[in-house]
Design a protein around this motif. Sequence first.
Motif, PDB file in Angstrom:
ATOM      1  N   ARG A  93       4.296  -0.063   1.638  1.00 30.19           N
ATOM      2  CA  ARG A  93       3.733  -0.896   0.553  1.00 30.19           C
ATOM      3  C   ARG A  93       2.162  -0.685   0.475  1.00 30.19           C
ATOM      4  NH1 ARG A  93       8.916  -0.616  -0.440  1.00 30.19           N
ATOM      5  NH2 ARG A  93       9.992  -2.628  -0.472  1.00 30.19           N
ATOM      6  N   GLY A  94       1.566   0.200   1.490  1.00 26.36           N
ATOM      7  CA  GLY A  94       0.085   0.403   1.379  1.00 26.36           C
ATOM      8  C   GLY A  94      -0.390   1.319   0.334  1.00 26.36           C
ATOM      9  N   GLY A  95       0.362   2.385  -0.145  1.00 27.89           N
ATOM     10  CA  GLY A  95      -0.121   3.281  -0.974  1.00 27.89           C
ATOM     11  C   GLY A  95       0.731   4.582  -1.042  1.00 27.89           C
ATOM     12  N   ASN A 146       0.845   0.532   9.598  1.00 28.68           N
ATOM     13  CA  ASN A 146       1.679  -0.044   8.566  1.00 28.68           C
ATOM     14  C   ASN A 146       0.856  -0.942   7.846  1.00 28.68           C
ATOM     15  OD1 ASN A 146       4.584   0.579  10.209  1.00 28.68           O
ATOM     16  ND2 ASN A 146       4.228   1.126   8.140  1.00 28.68           N
ATOM     17  N   ASN A 147       1.231  -1.154   6.522  1.00 30.88           N
ATOM     18  CA  ASN A 147       0.455  -2.032   5.470  1.00 30.88           C
ATOM     19  C   ASN A 147       1.019  -3.672   5.996  1.00 30.88           C
ATOM     20  OD1 ASN A 147       1.121  -3.459   2.689  1.00 30.88           O
ATOM     21  ND2 ASN A 147      -0.848  -3.052   2.980  1.00 30.88           N
ATOM     22  N   VAL A 148       0.255  -4.483   5.392  1.00 29.49           N
ATOM     23  CA  VAL A 148       0.712  -6.120   5.875  1.00 29.49           C
ATOM     24  C   VAL A 148       2.065  -6.217   5.151  1.00 29.49           C
ATOM     25  CG1 VAL A 148       0.247  -8.406   5.169  1.00 29.49           C
ATOM     26  CG2 VAL A 148      -1.884  -6.699   5.758  1.00 29.49           C
ATOM     27  N   GLU A 149       2.155  -6.004   3.759  1.00 26.69           N
ATOM     28  CA  GLU A 149       3.633  -6.261   3.086  1.00 26.69           C
ATOM     29  C   GLU A 149       4.793  -5.492   3.753  1.00 26.69           C
ATOM     30  OE1 GLU A 149       3.419  -5.431  -0.899  1.00 26.69           O
ATOM     31  OE2 GLU A 149       5.535  -5.901  -1.332  1.00 26.69           O
ATOM     32  N   THR A 150       4.322  -4.247   4.238  1.00 27.68           N
ATOM     33  CA  THR A 150       5.551  -3.397   4.986  1.00 27.68           C
ATOM     34  C   THR A 150       5.854  -4.156   6.122  1.00 27.68           C
ATOM     35  OG1 THR A 150       4.183  -1.549   4.144  1.00 27.68           O
ATOM     36  CG2 THR A 150       6.173  -1.088   5.863  1.00 27.68           C
ATOM     37  N   LEU A 151       4.970  -4.430   6.928  1.00 31.58           N
ATOM     38  CA  LEU A 151       5.310  -5.350   8.243  1.00 31.58           C
ATOM     39  C   LEU A 151       6.230  -6.474   8.028  1.00 31.58           C
ATOM     40  CD1 LEU A 151       2.232  -4.291  10.220  1.00 31.58           C
ATOM     41  CD2 LEU A 151       4.566  -3.473  10.767  1.00 31.58           C
TER      42      LEU A 151
HETATM   43  C1  LIG Z   1      -8.789   5.953   0.359  1.00 30.98           C
HETATM   44  C2  LIG Z   1      -7.727   5.261   1.163  1.00 30.98           C
HETATM   45  C3  LIG Z   1      -7.550   4.081   0.909  1.00 30.98           C
HETATM   46  C4  LIG Z   1      -6.495   3.242   1.417  1.00 30.98           C
HETATM   47  N1  LIG Z   1      -6.446   1.815   1.338  1.00 30.98           N
HETATM   48  C5  LIG Z   1      -5.278   1.300   2.036  1.00 30.98           C
HETATM   49  C6  LIG Z   1      -5.622  -0.197   2.139  1.00 30.98           C
HETATM   50  O1  LIG Z   1      -6.397  -0.743   1.706  1.00 30.98           O
HETATM   51  N2  LIG Z   1      -4.556  -0.872   2.529  1.00 30.98           N
HETATM   52  C7  LIG Z   1      -3.359  -0.287   3.052  1.00 30.98           C
HETATM   53  O2  LIG Z   1      -2.464  -0.902   3.584  1.00 30.98           O
HETATM   54  N3  LIG Z   1      -3.262   0.981   2.977  1.00 30.98           N
HETATM   55  C8  LIG Z   1      -4.362   1.787   2.464  1.00 30.98           C
HETATM   56  N4  LIG Z   1      -4.139   3.315   2.382  1.00 30.98           N
HETATM   57  C9  LIG Z   1      -2.933   3.886   2.845  1.00 30.98           C
HETATM   58  C10 LIG Z   1      -3.174   3.980   4.481  1.00 30.98           C
HETATM   59  O3  LIG Z   1      -3.794   5.239   4.744  1.00 30.98           O
HETATM   60  C11 LIG Z   1      -1.852   4.109   5.031  1.00 30.98           C
HETATM   61  O4  LIG Z   1      -0.799   4.959   4.335  1.00 30.98           O
HETATM   62  C12 LIG Z   1      -1.035   2.930   4.911  1.00 30.98           C
HETATM   63  O5  LIG Z   1      -1.741   1.890   5.524  1.00 30.98           O
HETATM   64  C13 LIG Z   1       0.361   3.022   5.677  1.00 30.98           C
HETATM   65  O6  LIG Z   1       1.011   1.839   5.672  1.00 30.98           O
HETATM   66  P1  LIG Z   1       2.660   1.680   4.884  1.00 30.98           P
HETATM   67  O7  LIG Z   1       3.150   2.925   5.111  1.00 30.98           O
HETATM   68  O8  LIG Z   1       3.078   0.675   5.466  1.00 30.98           O
HETATM   69  O9  LIG Z   1       2.174   1.801   3.437  1.00 30.98           O
HETATM   70  C14 LIG Z   1      -5.384   3.884   1.873  1.00 30.98           C
HETATM   71  C15 LIG Z   1      -5.134   5.100   1.635  1.00 30.98           C
HETATM   72  C16 LIG Z   1      -6.352   5.917   1.370  1.00 30.98           C
HETATM   73  C17 LIG Z   1      -6.302   7.384   1.145  1.00 30.98           C
END
Ligand SMILES: Cc1cc2nc3c(=O)[nH]c(=O)nc-3n(C[C@H](O)[C@H](O)[C@H](O)COP(=O)(O)O)c2cc1C
Lengths: 573, 477, 163
Positions: free
Chosen positions: B68-70, B223-228
């Motif tokens: 859910r992070g991106g 991992n993102n907050v929401e993902t966890l």
């Molecule tokens: C420039 C940039 C900023 C990012 N900012 C965030 C962020 O603020 N929070 C977040 O969870 N992921 C952010 N991401 C994504 C993380 O790199 C990463 O993919 C993510 O934390 C993985 O968690 P997930 O797989 O649970 O989504 C960003 C990625 C990039 C390229």
Amino acid sequence: MSAPAQPAPAPAPQAPPPVETMTVKVNGKTVQVPKTHPDWQGKPQPATMLQAARCAGVDIPHYCYHDKLPVAGNCRMCLVEFGTPMMDPATRKPVLNEDGSPKIAKSVLPYEPGTPRGAIACATPISPGMEIYADSKATLQMREAVLESLLINHPLDCPICDQAGECKLQEYSVQHGQAGSRFVEAKVHKPKAVDLGPRIVLDDERCVLCTRCIRFSKDIAGDDALGIVNRGSYNTISAFETGKFDNNYTLNTVDLCPVGALTSKDFRFKMRVWFLKESKSVCTSCGTGCNITIGSREGVVHCYEPRENDAVNGPWMCDSGRLNYKWIGRADRLREVLVRGTRSTWSAALQDLTVRLSKAPAGSVAVVASSRQTTEELYLLKKLAARTGATTDSVAREGEADRLLVAADRNPNSNGARLTGISFTEAGIRIPEIAAAIEAGTVKTLVVFGEDVTKHGIPAATLAKLETLFVSDILPNATTALATHLLPGAAHAEKRGTFVNVKGRLQKFMKAVEAPGDARPEWEFLHELVHGVTGQNGYSTIEGLFNQMAREVPAFAGLEWAKIGDTGVDVKI
Amino acid sequence: MPEQFKLITKHIDELGYTPDIACYLRHGGYAGLKKALATPVRELAEGKKLSPQEVVREDVKASGLRGRGGAGFSAGLKWSFVDRRSGKPIYLICNADESEPGTFKDRQIIHKDPHQLVEGMIISCWANDVKLAYIYIRGEMPEGARLLNQALKEARENGFLGKNILGTGFDLEIHVHRGAGAYICGEETGLIESLEGKRAYPRIKPPYFPAVLGLYMCPTIVNNVETLCHVTHIVNMGAAEYAKLGTPNNTGTRIVSLSGDVMRPGYYEIQVGKVTLGELIHDANFGGGLRPGRTLKAIIPGGSSSKVLKAGEVFKLNRKGADGQMAKVDVPLLDLPYDFDSLQQAGTMSGSSAVIVLDDSRSMVETLGNLSEFYAHESCGQCTPCREGALWLAKATHRLAHGEGRKADADYLSHIAQNIQGRTICAFGEAASWPVLSFVKKFRDEFEAKGAADEAARAQGAGPVHGVKMAASPNHH
Amino acid sequence: MSFTVPSHLESELDEITTHYPVKRSASLMFLHALQEHFGYVSKDAVEWTARKLGLQPINVYELVTFYPMFRQEPLGKTHVKVCRTLSCALQGSGELRERFCSKLGLDPHAHAPQTTPDGKFTVEFVECLASCGTAPVVLVNEELHHKVSSADADAILQKGKAA
Ligand SMILES: Cc1cc2nc3c(=O)[nH]c(=O)nc-3n(C[C@H](O)[C@H](O)[C@H](O)COP(=O)(O)O)c2cc1C
Ligand code: SF4
Ligand code: SF4
Ligand code: SF4
Ligand code: FES
Ligand code: FES
């Protein structure tokens, strides 16, 4: 079809282990690339695109990458277009073209399949069948775009830049540049002429932020003194406090800097590099014997720069060694042949010395040589000593070793002195004995080369007791002042010869400039003297002399001058 | 009419719901952890066995949970890449940097239900043999950091954290680490560098994939907050039940952050793909429509980095027809299901699920100017194309927005952006260039007209033409 | 004036250092704590942190200049951070910031953070504060204010002046 008959190769002494290779294509040319390459620390790592290209003779432009530094991957100059063999997702087998060759899938942006996706050649490992397009249209476009970005905030003042001629930014933009940047915005301004340390000035506007200087200081010199302050386009190379970047290796950052951002105060704006004559030599300031290039012009030495030799110094050298060249051009260099204080000629002085040494009874002569002399000179001195039954020794010169290059032994050729038999396990151990023999009147003739013995255990009062004090040196000192026969010698930059470093690396060096006045390379006149005293014929060329020495000195057995490469050979010490 | 589906936000904003552990326990908290720890060994068909941890990892994979992070990458797959043979410790980091403009969903969880995150983390750590984990929270959430620290303390006191958790022999520590105002700390390798006490310079990949060479060069899960948080629900519901939420390949729920020109900005949890963009904007349950008298101009659908969508656009999407065959179907903008795949097929992304709505009163030139200032300010400056290009874009859009434009600036901007995307160390390069590329592509007329007007004004000798004023960038340095 | 870190703060930081297998990781936490205590990160604070964590001062100084939250000069008692980014800008955060500045006699157009001569206020623009749904938002010291109107802004100033 028969291959031309090859003579069976002689079995190699130790067959190197077979190198595993991978086949890739670079600019359409198939090359076999060793699967691993040494990284900056020499550890084998998967071969990169950049190394593969080198195997194909292709140089991919780069700024941040350096063979001897950890990989940073930040400049993006080495981006190249590439492709990999297409795989059938179902069968996991390569897809073939009509002619049976593997079909190549060019790498494209996942979100924009029409646009090539480059990879940085410096950090991307190759894979079997990969094709690297180092000069394709897409690659050139990526490279030009990086150059354009680097130039938008660059002062573009090449005509007054110290690096002009050696600048990778200038070089690549001449190769790739476009007519005028499209940039119409205001430039970012950064500090200029920052006093980074006692020897270094930084122009942040010229810096391309490749971080080579930071990585060198931290990972090679062990002095984590440089960093980047601010952020984004305002990033600026900096030390915590200006003026404090002062480890003994700072000048290597000037060599490493791909642009004219870091300059040496010693060399700043002094001379256009392309005006300098380059001569291969070896540093004499310690027993490591870093390989150097001497830059000279019109008979004057202007700088030392490290010359890469992985067996000795890698691409580096220390600052104290690098800056220790000014004495060569000192105004008070010895330039005249003096016999009892009166100007004489080489032939007259040598004639007189020949007679004296020939007549000297066994045991009445002693020799104090210098481990700053060349091996050939020490060898000739030893011959002379043997003829007269002289006690010989050399002077020890100890300092503190550091963790990178500087050796505790501050003589460049202690091993040369030992191997030629001039000195023994511990250099200088016989000097008290020689001093006592002079005091006792047994030794009446002392031969001193390149040392002020008054500082090393033979006081002036003792020297005064000698009948003959035969001295050769480069600069005046208390011993030269007392000499009955004073022969002006040549600095290493003024002659050819070899040194054997602390680890037993025998290295030759070339002449850069002429010796001043009447001064001559010591081996030349020693050769004449030995001929005169011993009646043995010698060689009047350094090649011949070296080869003769190699035949006589066991440690050098089998060596030939012509076969010693630019980086030397190991001898048993 | 579609409604919210409150899984993560079930109790958030509920009257009387407090962030303390007593309240969380009263609402069934930490049952997921207990269930996970009691997971039996699973016997597989071929006589193979899955350890309890492997079972949970498999379930997370089977649930279809995407990050859910991106990036929307499969969480289970990410976990499966972790190098478990290196002999080095495995770390888990919760990315609570929430700094993608438009996004404010993690903030709600952290501030209003911190134990939900803590529980999700403990389960995820246990499932991945992690003994030390961090929550990297953005510096501007000091209250969030305090609440998380309090929650961790309570969890420790209740035996959910620390040594020998619930008597199972499992040890885990979690610490809160604060960022200090840099967007790039959200990028996972920048985050790792930052957590190591360095400038948040993203790492080159290869070789520094976090799953192998992450925090302290050890295998690391980010991992993102929401993902966890979702992990707890997967354990509680079972993977199969969870996967029924949302749509195929886009399972579960997501919290959408809605802002900009809508009547009811806010966060709305939906089943992924069960609500369309149009519903999000217009339905009374969600955005409640535009301001009176306004029409829709554009939607930034997945955080400021996602490519803008223009009102009236129609997209070709792959859909399964009645005959079961995949076919291309025309889908108008407002009918786009809000999910990972549909938005990707529409040429953009759901990113951090932050929807920013722009109505017809907005200048696209100025909007882009605002975003470009952000990227110029936030570029870490490590690699050339982004370091130089992001500021170049900001200067150019600022110039165009402030009356010094040229008709050629539309192409100029696209060219600069083309030279950034795909050529940088991290995806920030895309983040900085996508808005430019999409704004100029879809609103070219507006950019050219602005440039032409400026040129004409200059030719007349008039001063710069100023549009509606919008904030310019802070420049700290 | 010599730089002294109170012992309770030092032991707090020593405890935080134990959270990390590598001491350097504690750098940001140190800087936060020191800035909170001293009001800004001085050169002494950089050197102290470096000493405590076994680093070179440049390692810490790199951070102070990279992370926008760290300041090298004393800040005003009331630190007003107005969100500049899109969702807030759409709801008038630009005007809001201008209002703060003009009411405080600060340059309403200067980009960099500004502090009033009496040291009571620092006003600056910051990037998205992750509360875009309640735009425009303003972070006053550690308290986030949502949907800030001109009247709210004036109230913030009033409170700050009294502080
Ligand atoms: C420039 C940039 C900023 C990012 N900012 C965030 C962020 O603020 N929070 C977040 O969870 N992921 C952010 N991401 C994504 C993380 O790199 C990463 O993919 C993510 O934390 C993985 O968690 P997930 O797989 O649970 O989504 C960003 C990625 C990039 C390229
Ligand atoms: S000063 Fe030179 S070596 Fe150092 S980062 Fe700049 S360009 Fe690179
Ligand atoms: S390490 Fe020794 S040989 Fe090398 S440059 Fe320094 S003084 Fe010369
Ligand atoms: S793309 Fe931008 S943010 Fe990412 S590493 Fe390069 S300069 Fe830094
Ligand atoms: S040489 Fe700089 S990125 Fe490869
Ligand atoms: S844009 Fe202001 S909080 Fe996000």
